[in-house]
Design a protein around this motif. Structure first.
Motif, PDB file in Angstrom:
ATOM      1  N   GLN A  29       0.774  -1.326  -0.020  1.00  0.00           N
ATOM      2  CA  GLN A  29      -0.042   0.054   0.100  1.00  0.00           C
ATOM      3  C   GLN A  29       0.837   1.410   0.134  1.00  0.00           C
ATOM      4  OE1 GLN A  29      -2.427  -0.387   3.251  1.00  0.00           O
ATOM      5  NE2 GLN A  29      -3.953  -1.862   2.491  1.00  0.00           N
ATOM      6  N   GLY A  30       1.971   1.235   0.594  1.00  0.00           N
ATOM      7  CA  GLY A  30       2.846   2.390   0.651  1.00  0.00           C
ATOM      8  C   GLY A  30       3.916   2.152   1.633  1.00  0.00           C
ATOM      9  N   ILE A  31       4.660   3.513   1.814  1.00  0.00           N
ATOM     10  CA  ILE A  31       5.650   3.380   2.791  1.00  0.00           C
ATOM     11  C   ILE A  31       5.435   4.297   3.979  1.00  0.00           C
ATOM     12  CG2 ILE A  31       8.125   4.091   3.272  1.00  0.00           C
ATOM     13  CD1 ILE A  31       8.697   3.197   0.221  1.00  0.00           C
ATOM     14  N   TYR A  32       5.331   3.879   5.151  1.00  0.00           N
ATOM     15  CA  TYR A  32       5.104   4.858   6.279  1.00  0.00           C
ATOM     16  C   TYR A  32       6.194   5.495   6.468  1.00  0.00           C
ATOM     17  CZ  TYR A  32       2.365   6.422   9.945  1.00  0.00           C
ATOM     18  OH  TYR A  32       1.493   7.539  10.780  1.00  0.00           O
ATOM     19  N   ARG A  33       6.105   6.972   7.094  1.00  0.00           N
ATOM     20  CA  ARG A  33       7.234   7.758   7.540  1.00  0.00           C
ATOM     21  C   ARG A  33       6.883   8.281   8.791  1.00  0.00           C
ATOM     22  NH1 ARG A  33       8.864   9.733   1.448  1.00  0.00           N
ATOM     23  NH2 ARG A  33      10.151   7.826   0.823  1.00  0.00           N
ATOM     24  N   TYR A  34       7.888   8.462   9.697  1.00  0.00           N
ATOM     25  CA  TYR A  34       7.717   9.266  11.004  1.00  0.00           C
ATOM     26  C   TYR A  34       8.848  10.369  10.639  1.00  0.00           C
ATOM     27  CZ  TYR A  34       5.109   5.879  13.594  1.00  0.00           C
ATOM     28  OH  TYR A  34       4.354   4.915  14.026  1.00  0.00           O
ATOM     29  N   HIS A  35       8.303  11.686  11.620  1.00  0.00           N
ATOM     30  CA  HIS A  35       9.257  12.730  11.428  1.00  0.00           C
ATOM     31  C   HIS A  35       9.764  12.995  12.968  1.00  0.00           C
ATOM     32  CE1 HIS A  35       8.762  13.628   7.205  1.00  0.00           C
ATOM     33  NE2 HIS A  35       7.349  13.705   7.535  1.00  0.00           N
TER      34      HIS A  35
END
Length: 67
Positions: A29-35
């Motif tokens: 579904q996608g790539i999850y990212r945190y900042h």
């Protein structure tokens, strides 16, 4: 008062499992990212944290990427 000499930089953490699956052209579904922020003076190497990925539905290692 501080004069802008802060060593904290903003970094982006990306799920390693999702990144590998997207490179192999599997259905994802996608790539999850945190900042987040890190002190570049105390932590000069890349940051890796264990975070929850909603696409993998489990806690995985998220590594620092360049923006």
């Amino acid at each position: 008062m501080a004069k802008g000499k802060d060593k904290r930089v903003r970094v982006t953490l990306e799920c390693n499992n999702c990144r590998i699956n997207n490179n192999n052209n599997t259905k994802s579904q996608g790539i999850y990212r945190y900042h987040t922020q890190k002190n570049s003076k105390n932590t000069p190497n890349t940051l890796e944290l264990r975070k929850f990925c909603p696409y993998c539905h489990k806690h995985t290692i998220h590594g620092e990427i360049k923006e």
